[in-house]
Design a protein around this motif. Sequence first.
Motif, PDB file in Angstrom:
ATOM      1  N   GLU A  46      34.220  39.075  32.650  1.00  0.00           N
ATOM      2  CA  GLU A  46      35.876  38.375  32.108  1.00  0.00           C
ATOM      3  C   GLU A  46      35.003  37.095  32.395  1.00  0.00           C
ATOM      4  OE1 GLU A  46      38.020  37.542  35.369  1.00  0.00           O
ATOM      5  OE2 GLU A  46      39.828  37.278  34.514  1.00  0.00           O
ATOM      6  N   PHE A  52      34.996  29.270  35.308  1.00  0.00           N
ATOM      7  CA  PHE A  52      35.885  29.990  35.175  1.00  0.00           C
ATOM      8  C   PHE A  52      37.138  29.108  36.106  1.00  0.00           C
ATOM      9  CE2 PHE A  52      39.387  33.837  36.545  1.00  0.00           C
ATOM     10  CZ  PHE A  52      39.675  31.920  37.584  1.00  0.00           C
ATOM     11  N   LYS A 123      45.309  40.604  29.361  1.00  0.00           N
ATOM     12  CA  LYS A 123      45.058  40.784  30.722  1.00  0.00           C
ATOM     13  C   LYS A 123      46.191  40.711  31.272  1.00  0.00           C
ATOM     14  CE  LYS A 123      43.173  38.948  34.754  1.00  0.00           C
ATOM     15  NZ  LYS A 123      42.187  38.291  35.709  1.00  0.00           N
ATOM     16  N   PRO A 127      46.839  37.056  38.397  1.00  0.00           N
ATOM     17  CA  PRO A 127      46.695  36.550  39.676  1.00  0.00           C
ATOM     18  C   PRO A 127      47.053  35.286  40.066  1.00  0.00           C
ATOM     19  CG  PRO A 127      44.921  36.680  39.134  1.00  0.00           C
ATOM     20  CD  PRO A 127      44.784  37.310  37.717  1.00  0.00           C
ATOM     21  N   HIS A 140      43.815  28.673  41.175  1.00  0.00           N
ATOM     22  CA  HIS A 140      43.733  29.460  40.502  1.00  0.00           C
ATOM     23  C   HIS A 140      45.286  30.042  39.688  1.00  0.00           C
ATOM     24  CE1 HIS A 140      41.453  33.675  40.452  1.00  0.00           C
ATOM     25  NE2 HIS A 140      42.433  33.408  39.873  1.00  0.00           N
ATOM     26  N   GLU A 142      45.826  31.366  37.037  1.00  0.00           N
ATOM     27  CA  GLU A 142      45.308  31.458  35.746  1.00  0.00           C
ATOM     28  C   GLU A 142      46.921  31.771  34.869  1.00  0.00           C
ATOM     29  OE1 GLU A 142      42.962  34.859  37.269  1.00  0.00           O
ATOM     30  OE2 GLU A 142      43.088  35.241  35.201  1.00  0.00           O
ATOM     31  N   CYS A 168      39.201  42.346  35.648  1.00  0.00           N
ATOM     32  CA  CYS A 168      39.302  42.215  37.023  1.00  0.00           C
ATOM     33  C   CYS A 168      40.878  41.788  38.001  1.00  0.00           C
ATOM     34  CB  CYS A 168      39.342  40.019  36.704  1.00  0.00           C
ATOM     35  SG  CYS A 168      38.499  39.248  38.714  1.00  0.00           S
ATOM     36  N   ASN A 169      41.938  41.187  38.381  1.00  0.00           N
ATOM     37  CA  ASN A 169      42.547  41.553  39.146  1.00  0.00           C
ATOM     38  C   ASN A 169      43.282  43.173  38.353  1.00  0.00           C
ATOM     39  OD1 ASN A 169      46.416  40.669  39.857  1.00  0.00           O
ATOM     40  ND2 ASN A 169      44.501  40.454  41.709  1.00  0.00           N
ATOM     41  N   ARG A 171      42.732  45.323  38.439  1.00  0.00           N
ATOM     42  CA  ARG A 171      41.686  47.071  38.995  1.00  0.00           C
ATOM     43  C   ARG A 171      42.534  46.786  40.040  1.00  0.00           C
ATOM     44  NH1 ARG A 171      38.587  42.339  40.256  1.00  0.00           N
ATOM     45  NH2 ARG A 171      37.152  42.080  42.292  1.00  0.00           N
ATOM     46  N   ARG A 172      42.893  45.895  41.229  1.00  0.00           N
ATOM     47  CA  ARG A 172      43.274  46.238  42.240  1.00  0.00           C
ATOM     48  C   ARG A 172      44.957  47.252  42.111  1.00  0.00           C
ATOM     49  NH1 ARG A 172      41.008  42.328  45.372  1.00  0.00           N
ATOM     50  NH2 ARG A 172      40.087  40.853  44.143  1.00  0.00           N
ATOM     51  N   THR A 194      35.747  36.531  40.507  1.00  0.00           N
ATOM     52  CA  THR A 194      36.791  36.146  41.562  1.00  0.00           C
ATOM     53  C   THR A 194      35.730  35.659  43.022  1.00  0.00           C
ATOM     54  OG1 THR A 194      36.419  39.028  41.451  1.00  0.00           O
ATOM     55  CG2 THR A 194      37.045  38.249  44.116  1.00  0.00           C
ATOM     56  N   PRO A 195      36.693  35.106  43.271  1.00  0.00           N
ATOM     57  CA  PRO A 195      36.078  33.603  44.460  1.00  0.00           C
ATOM     58  C   PRO A 195      35.727  34.577  45.607  1.00  0.00           C
ATOM     59  CG  PRO A 195      38.692  33.361  43.457  1.00  0.00           C
ATOM     60  CD  PRO A 195      38.290  34.535  42.858  1.00  0.00           C
ATOM     61  N   ARG A 209      35.787  40.693  50.050  1.00  0.00           N
ATOM     62  CA  ARG A 209      36.295  40.324  48.608  1.00  0.00           C
ATOM     63  C   ARG A 209      35.351  42.422  47.906  1.00  0.00           C
ATOM     64  NH1 ARG A 209      39.366  35.741  46.779  1.00  0.00           N
ATOM     65  NH2 ARG A 209      41.023  36.185  48.022  1.00  0.00           N
TER      66      ARG A 209
HETATM   67  N1  ING Z   1      40.119  36.979  40.409  1.00  0.00           N
HETATM   68  C1  ING Z   1      40.957  37.231  41.370  1.00  0.00           C
HETATM   69  C2  ING Z   1      39.904  39.172  41.706  1.00  0.00           C
HETATM   70  O1  ING Z   1      41.228  39.633  41.558  1.00  0.00           O
HETATM   71  C3  ING Z   1      42.071  37.847  43.126  1.00  0.00           C
HETATM   72  C4  ING Z   1      41.942  37.329  42.121  1.00  0.00           C
HETATM   73  C5  ING Z   1      41.336  38.466  44.331  1.00  0.00           C
HETATM   74  C6  ING Z   1      43.015  38.283  43.712  1.00  0.00           C
HETATM   75  C7  ING Z   1      41.424  38.381  45.597  1.00  0.00           C
HETATM   76  C8  ING Z   1      43.402  39.116  45.156  1.00  0.00           C
HETATM   77  C9  ING Z   1      42.236  39.227  45.406  1.00  0.00           C
HETATM   78  O2  ING Z   1      39.813  39.842  41.090  1.00  0.00           O
HETATM   79  C10 ING Z   1      40.242  37.298  39.097  1.00  0.00           C
HETATM   80  N2  ING Z   1      40.430  36.350  37.867  1.00  0.00           N
HETATM   81  O3  ING Z   1      41.327  38.066  38.485  1.00  0.00           O
END
Ligand code: ING
Length: 316
Positions: A46, A52, A123, A127, A140, A142, A168-169, A171-172, A194-195, A209
């Motif tokens: 990404e 970032f 995207k 987040p 953060h 975005e 990135c986000n 995928r959650r 991802t921080p 993480r």
């Molecule tokens: N970064 C992170 C991600 O989803 C984040 C933000 C991290 C959201 C952990 C929630 C929990 O991996 C990006 N760029 O989306």
Amino acid sequence: MRTINVAAAQMGPIQKADSRDEVVARMLALMDEAKRAGADFTIYPELALTTFFPRYCMEDKSESDIWFEKRMPNEATAPLFVRARDYAMAMSFGYAELTPDGHHFNTSIHVDATGKIVGKYRKIHLPGHSEFDPERAFQHLEKRYFEPGNLGFPVYRTMGGLFGMCICNDRRWPETFRVMGLQGAEMITLGYNTPTVNSQKPAEGLEERLFHNRLVVQSGAYQNSAWVIAVAKAGNEDGHPLIAGSLIVDPDGKIVAEATTEEDEIIFHACDLDACTFGKTTIFDFARHRRTEHYGRIVEQTGVIEPPEGSDVSGF
Ligand code: ING
């Protein structure tokens, strides 16, 4: 066998002061290594061209727009397109997109071996927040710099298979993978920044993480019987650490390759798209098993609506 020789091109940190040319030079070196490994598809992270930047609160567009690409390919990225075509190699990478009519997206493209952009994704799950938040250990932003994507989750035919992207986000959120699974996706590629630490929960650090990264990528792959390639931009960017842990996961949800460093690193795997078929025609044969008459809440509701007090199912 429909084998795609995949190189996940993890990138180490990109500092705020690094130029596009310095970054593209690193990406070209990774592409050379991918070629030596026999890759025919190289996937980058990404926002692969810059640091970032959503970690910085910039007041006006004249300052933040420097992080965006106004055309693609452009002068800085043309060498990537030229070398990928010379190598007869497909590639995918993420970048900040500023459209001619002034819209800002966190975008990813899939370029085929002839240099043609065959897939584009913006995207959808952004987040973070849109205004400076003093409560957070770091920002953060975005939601400040990007609009939600307006292309849906496209799946497109290329390289003899069905491919899709997310970022990135995304995928959650299981909906991301399922919407592509419902189009038959056989390989889904994504990049992430991802921080290492949760800005609102310092106790949530690197191991958690990395655990969540594996959890969601393996679930997405298994539940849709697809290959999922997740590629990190990693390491310490101007004092802000990002996780590594790039992964190649097979349609059974098994990790077949995982990065071991927080630097520029190629991980490689020969991915047979035919390995998707068994899952798609048995346990995850969506047409035979899904009961959409019970799924209404997934699209009718955005947030939670709890049952009223006193309601329970004991009456049956
Ligand atoms: N970064 C992170 C991600 O989803 C984040 C933000 C991290 C959201 C952990 C929630 C929990 O991996 C990006 N760029 O989306």
